[in-house]
Design a protein around this motif. Structure first.
Motif, PDB file in Angstrom:
ATOM      1  N   ALA A 108       0.805  -1.360  -0.082  1.00 24.84           N
ATOM      2  CA  ALA A 108      -0.114   0.012  -0.067  1.00 24.84           C
ATOM      3  C   ALA A 108       0.880   1.204   0.214  1.00 24.84           C
ATOM      4  O   ALA A 108       0.528   2.210  -0.687  1.00 24.84           O
ATOM      5  CB  ALA A 108      -0.827  -0.128   1.198  1.00 24.84           C
ATOM      6  N   ALA A 109       1.991   1.180   0.666  1.00 23.94           N
ATOM      7  CA  ALA A 109       2.821   2.719   0.827  1.00 23.94           C
ATOM      8  C   ALA A 109       3.639   2.836  -0.595  1.00 23.94           C
ATOM      9  O   ALA A 109       4.032   3.738  -0.839  1.00 23.94           O
ATOM     10  CB  ALA A 109       3.866   2.213   1.730  1.00 23.94           C
ATOM     11  N   LEU A 110       3.743   1.545  -1.515  1.00 25.20           N
ATOM     12  CA  LEU A 110       4.330   1.946  -2.636  1.00 25.20           C
ATOM     13  C   LEU A 110       3.281   2.602  -3.445  1.00 25.20           C
ATOM     14  O   LEU A 110       3.564   3.650  -4.430  1.00 25.20           O
ATOM     15  CB  LEU A 110       4.463   0.685  -3.376  1.00 25.20           C
ATOM     16  CG  LEU A 110       5.866  -0.175  -3.128  1.00 25.20           C
ATOM     17  CD1 LEU A 110       5.677  -1.320  -3.657  1.00 25.20           C
ATOM     18  CD2 LEU A 110       6.967   0.669  -3.261  1.00 25.20           C
ATOM     19  N   ALA A 111       1.796   2.509  -3.321  1.00 24.65           N
ATOM     20  CA  ALA A 111       0.798   3.277  -4.009  1.00 24.65           C
ATOM     21  C   ALA A 111       0.892   4.791  -3.562  1.00 24.65           C
ATOM     22  O   ALA A 111       1.000   5.631  -4.548  1.00 24.65           O
ATOM     23  CB  ALA A 111      -0.558   2.828  -3.745  1.00 24.65           C
ATOM     24  N   TYR A 112       1.528   4.963  -2.722  1.00 25.12           N
ATOM     25  CA  TYR A 112       1.703   6.319  -1.981  1.00 25.12           C
ATOM     26  C   TYR A 112       2.979   7.061  -2.677  1.00 25.12           C
ATOM     27  O   TYR A 112       2.816   8.271  -3.150  1.00 25.12           O
ATOM     28  CB  TYR A 112       1.679   6.519  -0.412  1.00 25.12           C
ATOM     29  CG  TYR A 112       1.823   7.931   0.108  1.00 25.12           C
ATOM     30  CD1 TYR A 112       0.407   8.375   0.545  1.00 25.12           C
ATOM     31  CD2 TYR A 112       2.852   8.697  -0.127  1.00 25.12           C
ATOM     32  CE1 TYR A 112       0.498   9.598   1.133  1.00 25.12           C
ATOM     33  CE2 TYR A 112       2.823  10.073   0.733  1.00 25.12           C
ATOM     34  CZ  TYR A 112       1.654  10.420   1.047  1.00 25.12           C
ATOM     35  OH  TYR A 112       1.623  11.778   1.703  1.00 25.12           O
ATOM     36  N   MET A 113       3.889   6.262  -2.715  1.00 27.47           N
ATOM     37  CA  MET A 113       5.313   6.718  -3.384  1.00 27.47           C
ATOM     38  C   MET A 113       5.312   6.867  -4.837  1.00 27.47           C
ATOM     39  O   MET A 113       6.237   7.663  -5.254  1.00 27.47           O
ATOM     40  CB  MET A 113       6.187   5.474  -2.815  1.00 27.47           C
ATOM     41  CG  MET A 113       6.444   5.541  -1.620  1.00 27.47           C
ATOM     42  SD  MET A 113       7.701   4.174  -1.030  1.00 27.47           S
ATOM     43  CE  MET A 113       7.554   4.082   0.789  1.00 27.47           C
ATOM     44  N   ARG A 114       4.294   6.436  -5.562  1.00 25.72           N
ATOM     45  CA  ARG A 114       4.431   6.358  -6.883  1.00 25.72           C
ATOM     46  C   ARG A 114       4.402   7.874  -7.257  1.00 25.72           C
ATOM     47  O   ARG A 114       5.218   8.213  -8.282  1.00 25.72           O
ATOM     48  CB  ARG A 114       3.265   5.770  -7.336  1.00 25.72           C
ATOM     49  CG  ARG A 114       3.031   5.970  -9.025  1.00 25.72           C
ATOM     50  CD  ARG A 114       4.299   4.839  -9.760  1.00 25.72           C
ATOM     51  NE  ARG A 114       4.055   5.041 -10.980  1.00 25.72           N
ATOM     52  CZ  ARG A 114       4.868   5.655 -11.872  1.00 25.72           C
ATOM     53  NH1 ARG A 114       5.927   6.444 -11.497  1.00 25.72           N
ATOM     54  NH2 ARG A 114       4.908   5.653 -13.259  1.00 25.72           N
ATOM     55  N   ARG A 115       3.681   8.635  -6.688  1.00 29.62           N
ATOM     56  CA  ARG A 115       3.867  10.150  -7.015  1.00 29.62           C
ATOM     57  C   ARG A 115       4.694  10.918  -6.001  1.00 29.62           C
ATOM     58  O   ARG A 115       5.394  11.792  -6.422  1.00 29.62           O
ATOM     59  CB  ARG A 115       2.534  10.757  -7.070  1.00 29.62           C
ATOM     60  CG  ARG A 115       2.176  12.293  -7.164  1.00 29.62           C
ATOM     61  CD  ARG A 115       2.814  12.805  -8.559  1.00 29.62           C
ATOM     62  NE  ARG A 115       1.857  12.128  -9.736  1.00 29.62           N
ATOM     63  CZ  ARG A 115       0.642  12.987 -10.041  1.00 29.62           C
ATOM     64  NH1 ARG A 115       0.479  14.211  -9.532  1.00 29.62           N
ATOM     65  NH2 ARG A 115      -0.008  12.460 -11.224  1.00 29.62           N
ATOM     66  N   PRO A 165      10.561  11.649   4.728  1.00 26.35           N
ATOM     67  CA  PRO A 165       9.513  12.097   3.660  1.00 26.35           C
ATOM     68  C   PRO A 165       8.234  11.356   3.977  1.00 26.35           C
ATOM     69  O   PRO A 165       7.984  10.351   4.645  1.00 26.35           O
ATOM     70  CB  PRO A 165      10.308  11.278   2.616  1.00 26.35           C
ATOM     71  CG  PRO A 165      11.436  11.180   2.807  1.00 26.35           C
ATOM     72  CD  PRO A 165      11.770  10.981   4.379  1.00 26.35           C
ATOM     73  N   ASP A 166       7.202  12.130   3.600  1.00 26.57           N
ATOM     74  CA  ASP A 166       5.648  11.627   3.958  1.00 26.57           C
ATOM     75  C   ASP A 166       5.856  10.139   3.791  1.00 26.57           C
ATOM     76  O   ASP A 166       4.970   9.557   4.472  1.00 26.57           O
ATOM     77  CB  ASP A 166       4.856  12.626   3.126  1.00 26.57           C
ATOM     78  CG  ASP A 166       4.748  14.214   3.737  1.00 26.57           C
ATOM     79  OD1 ASP A 166       5.413  14.332   5.007  1.00 26.57           O
ATOM     80  OD2 ASP A 166       4.396  14.809   3.171  1.00 26.57           O
ATOM     81  N   ALA A 167       6.064   9.627   2.419  1.00 25.20           N
ATOM     82  CA  ALA A 167       5.833   8.300   2.262  1.00 25.20           C
ATOM     83  C   ALA A 167       6.534   7.276   3.103  1.00 25.20           C
ATOM     84  O   ALA A 167       6.038   6.164   3.518  1.00 25.20           O
ATOM     85  CB  ALA A 167       6.326   7.966   0.712  1.00 25.20           C
ATOM     86  N   SER A 185      -1.903  12.927  -5.765  1.00 21.28           N
ATOM     87  CA  SER A 185      -2.404  11.793  -6.723  1.00 21.28           C
ATOM     88  C   SER A 185      -3.580  11.009  -6.442  1.00 21.28           C
ATOM     89  O   SER A 185      -3.829  11.059  -4.995  1.00 21.28           O
ATOM     90  CB  SER A 185      -1.194  11.200  -7.060  1.00 21.28           C
ATOM     91  OG  SER A 185      -0.821  10.311  -5.983  1.00 21.28           O
ATOM     92  N   TYR A 186      -4.174  10.326  -6.977  1.00 26.91           N
ATOM     93  CA  TYR A 186      -5.181   9.469  -6.584  1.00 26.91           C
ATOM     94  C   TYR A 186      -4.480   8.536  -5.638  1.00 26.91           C
ATOM     95  O   TYR A 186      -5.161   7.936  -4.638  1.00 26.91           O
ATOM     96  CB  TYR A 186      -6.042   8.659  -7.842  1.00 26.91           C
ATOM     97  CG  TYR A 186      -6.622   9.746  -8.567  1.00 26.91           C
ATOM     98  CD1 TYR A 186      -8.019  10.091  -8.044  1.00 26.91           C
ATOM     99  CD2 TYR A 186      -6.419   9.795  -9.765  1.00 26.91           C
ATOM    100  CE1 TYR A 186      -8.804  11.177  -8.630  1.00 26.91           C
ATOM    101  CE2 TYR A 186      -7.069  10.963 -10.509  1.00 26.91           C
ATOM    102  CZ  TYR A 186      -8.349  11.403 -10.033  1.00 26.91           C
ATOM    103  OH  TYR A 186      -9.137  12.105 -10.368  1.00 26.91           O
ATOM    104  N   GLY A 187      -3.364   7.846  -5.929  1.00 26.63           N
ATOM    105  CA  GLY A 187      -2.844   6.960  -5.191  1.00 26.63           C
ATOM    106  C   GLY A 187      -2.479   7.213  -3.623  1.00 26.63           C
ATOM    107  O   GLY A 187      -2.871   6.767  -2.751  1.00 26.63           O
ATOM    108  N   MET A 188      -1.980   8.520  -3.724  1.00 20.88           N
ATOM    109  CA  MET A 188      -1.857   8.986  -2.136  1.00 20.88           C
ATOM    110  C   MET A 188      -3.064   9.516  -1.365  1.00 20.88           C
ATOM    111  O   MET A 188      -3.184   9.019  -0.211  1.00 20.88           O
ATOM    112  CB  MET A 188      -1.119  10.510  -2.289  1.00 20.88           C
ATOM    113  CG  MET A 188       0.103  10.373  -2.953  1.00 20.88           C
ATOM    114  SD  MET A 188       0.940  12.150  -3.539  1.00 20.88           S
ATOM    115  CE  MET A 188       1.125  12.695  -2.025  1.00 20.88           C
ATOM    116  N   ALA A 189      -4.171   9.854  -2.136  1.00 17.07           N
ATOM    117  CA  ALA A 189      -5.239   9.860  -1.265  1.00 17.07           C
ATOM    118  C   ALA A 189      -6.056   8.671  -1.216  1.00 17.07           C
ATOM    119  O   ALA A 189      -6.589   8.394  -0.018  1.00 17.07           O
ATOM    120  CB  ALA A 189      -6.508  10.725  -2.190  1.00 17.07           C
ATOM    121  N   GLY A 190      -5.841   7.617  -1.970  1.00 17.03           N
ATOM    122  CA  GLY A 190      -6.417   6.230  -1.839  1.00 17.03           C
ATOM    123  C   GLY A 190      -5.905   5.315  -0.821  1.00 17.03           C
ATOM    124  O   GLY A 190      -6.599   4.727  -0.316  1.00 17.03           O
TER     125      GLY A 190
END
Length: 534
Positions: free
Chosen positions: A108-115, A259-261, A490-495
């Motif tokens: 899940a954290a990778l989805a946040y890190m994408r952006r 970093p936030d991620a 990004s959608y990933g960060m919010a998701g």
């Protein structure tokens, strides 16, 4: 053959880390894709291991090097005792949940890190190394190798924190390095004392040796000075890693300046792994019989855990930056986890009290990982989209960011313990266990934690929903400061935040089913039989 998956869960991320670094020589920014592929497979393997454990009812044990190398028999006075000299990996009803948690959060954290970034291949190499270390902490059945995996996690965490821009991140990483290494050293001293007294490092063998269940021991060893000192050093070391007050000083800076991620990832898993290790060692290595002999030692841990709950909550309510608020909140929440661990083995605890304390401890540990990872994700999303990092800067943002604000609200109320969230279930079970053990001060502390956590969560929600946009800070002119250099939300960060909120509520509704998975654990604690967890 399912036991081979235990080793693969550790080895796969470590091999993936080399692949990320190697492919980086020919192509830039391939690390995220490698990490995503590796951790998707890892999540599948973790799910299969959990299925075998909880549906198949099997306790998975894999001895590295094979049975012939790993197990020996000694005959003394006509009595034969089997013991382990190799390294065991164990998948049981306690570690199975943690394995799934690690795999799920890492993916899940990778989805946040994408952006949000960071984006370097070296970063994802370290990220995968930390994931492998966390899997090792969850699965190892050996006290010394637990130290090794804790240090892998620690070293990787230092590097991930230092990935933040600016000198503050470097200072926070260095502080974590010094304090974390000190805690690891304390743990290792305790393990050394255990080995000197018992001659064993395998957790099951140490438990049996402490109980005097071997012909070369003349009775139980619970009152031996080295054994008592060993628990003290182990407790101090793991309390430091878990950020229990007053050994918490590394955590606020580490969470706030990373970093936030990275904060999303380490807040959910770094201290969680250490608290899990303390639970396993306290319940299944030292066992309730040790604390029946050394009750005062347990009461000292209870006192420190209670102080951590109150102090962490009070200091959290005094913060202006969201990340520091949530960081100090973790100090309080891990204090609750340590309270539950101690209640389960307290001499005054009945069988029912032990059962509920075990339920509450593990559920709260897992629930906190989901909640806190989600809270840091929502805080980072607000920073990326609006440049808002303090209470004054988030004023009135609920109208512009309804989904992120709604997720923060659900997760915050879950942290307080509002039903039907997982935060409520964990606290409820720990409280019921404390009542069953007649530990009324623990009940008071749990109630105080609820009131104090409501104080700072209500403060945040009041700013989000009921305060007009701040006049002293014109949010329209604040530049978004995402970790990758200013990219928008990004959608990933919010998701990630939205998903965490949904999972927190779902786990609350499924609390009874989650507790039923832990039945073998509390029975093993009551019977002091770590080898029978299935």
């Amino acid at each position: 053959m399912s036991d081979l998956l235990l080793g693969l869960l550790i080895v796969l991320p470590l091999l993936g880390s080399t692949l990320s670094l190697g492919l980086g020589l020919v192509r830039e920014r391939v690390g995220w894709w490698v990490a995503t592929l590796v951790l998707a497979v890892e999540a599948g393997l973790a799910s299969w291991v959990a299925y075998v454990i909880y549906v198949g009812g099997d306790r998975l044990v894999h001895v590295l090097g094979g049975e012939t190398f790993g197990r020996k028999s000694i005959t003394v006075g006509g009595e034969t005792t089997n013991f382990t000299v190799g390294i065991e990996l164990v998948g049981d009803a306690l570690s199975g949940l943690v394995v799934v948690l690690v795999a799920g959060v890492a993916l899940a954290a990778l989805a946040y890190m994408r952006r949000a970034g960071p984006r370097g291949n070296a970063f994802y190499t370290v990220y995968l190394i930390m994931t492998g270390g966390l899997m090792g902490v969850a699965l190892t059945g050996d006290l010394f190798n637990l130290f090794v995996f804790l240090e892998i996690v620690g070293l990787a965490t230092y590097a991930l924190i230092a990935a933040g821009r600016g000198p503050e991140a470097a200072v926070a990483s260095l502080k974590y390095l010094v304090v974390g290494t000190t805690g690891a050293s304390m743990y290792l001293i305790g393990v050394g004392y255990v080995f000197l007294e018992t001659g064993a490092l395998n957790m099951v063998d140490v438990s049996r040796s402490l109980a005097g269940d071997a012909p070369w021991f003349d009775g139980a060893l619970y009152s031996e000075p080295l054994v008592v000192a060993a628990f003290g050093f182990v407790a101090v070391g793991l309390a430091t890693k878990s950020a229990i007050f007053p050994l918490h000083t590394w955590q606020p800076g580490a969470y706030a300046e990373a970093p936030d991620a990275v904060t999303v990832y380490i807040s959910a898993l770094a201290s969680t792994s250490a608290a899990y290790a303390f639970a396993r060692i306290t319940w299944l290595v030292f066992t309730p019989e040790f604390f029946a002999v050394n009750r005062r030692l347990l009461e000292v841990v209870l006192l420190l855990a209670g102080a951590s709950v109150v102090a962490g909550s009070v200091i959290a309510a005094m913060q202006q930056r969201l990340k520091r608020t949530f960081a100090y909140s973790s100090v309080a929440q891990f204090g609750l986890v340590f309270l539950g661990i101690c209640v389960a083995v307290h001499p005054a605890a009945t069988e029912e009290a032990t059962k509920f304390a075990v339920y509450g401890t593990v559920i709260h540990l897992i629930g906190h990982a989901v909640i806190k990872g989600g809270l840091f994700a929502t805080a980072g999303a607000l920073a990326a989209g609006e440049g808002a990092r303090t209470l004054s800067e988030i004023a009135g943002l609920a109208r512009r960011r309804p989904f992120i604000s709604g997720s923060l609200t659900v997760l915050g109320l879950s942290l307080v313990g509002v039903p039907p969230s997982v935060g409520f279930v964990g606290k409820w079970y720990i409280g019921v266990g404390a009542v069953g053990a007649n530990l009324w001060p623990v009940v008071v502390v749990i109630f105080a934690s609820t009131v104090l956590s409501l104080l700072y969560i209500a403060q945040i929600l009041e700013k989000l929903y009921f305060t007009p946009e701040a006049t002293e800070v014109d949010l329209q002119d604040v530049e978004p400061i995402a970790a990758d250099g200013g990219r928008s939300l990004s959608y990933g960060m919010a998701g990630v935040g939205v998903t965490a909120a949904v999972v927190a509520v779902a786990l609350g509704f499924g609390g009874a089913q989650l507790a039923s998975l832990l039945d073998p654990v509390w029975r093993a604690v009551v019977d002091s039989a770590p080898e029978v967890i299935a």
